[in-house]
Design a protein around this motif. Structure first.
Motif: not given
Length: 102
Positions: A80-92
């Motif tokens: 789906d042209a996405k990266i699995d963001e599970a385990g993200s340490l933060g985002e903005a």
């Protein structure tokens, strides 16, 4: 003026590299994005990112942990042209509030 941030501060700039925006199969608009940082390494510990979106297109920055045996830049991109963001340490981004690891 930048807020008082803990630890070393990495300045990051997000921009569109130009060219036409294209609609991807998943309905999202996509194009080439450029991310530049004012340093490539920091000491282990708390790090803050001061992100500037230097464009009119909304970009996001997601911080993901890198397993010890993984080479930077080799994270798998899904169908789906996405990266699995599970385990993200933060985002903005412009569409979500700043989130810090807890």
């Amino acid at each position: 003026m930048a807020p008082n941030l803990p630890g070393p501060v990495v300045g990051v700039s997000l921009t569109n590299m130009g060219g036409p925006m294209m609609r991807r199969p998943n309905g999202m608009m996509g194009g080439a994005m450029r991310m530049t940082a004012d340093r490539s390494t920091v000491a282990h510990g708390t790090v803050s990112f001061l992100v500037t979106n230097a464009d009119t297109i909304s970009h996001e920055l997601v911080i993901l942990p890198l397993p010890e045996n993984q080479i930077p830049g080799t994270r798998q991109i899904g169908g789906d042209a996405k990266i699995d963001e599970a385990g993200s340490l933060g985002e903005a981004s412009n569409t979500c509030p700043v989130r810090q690891a807890g």
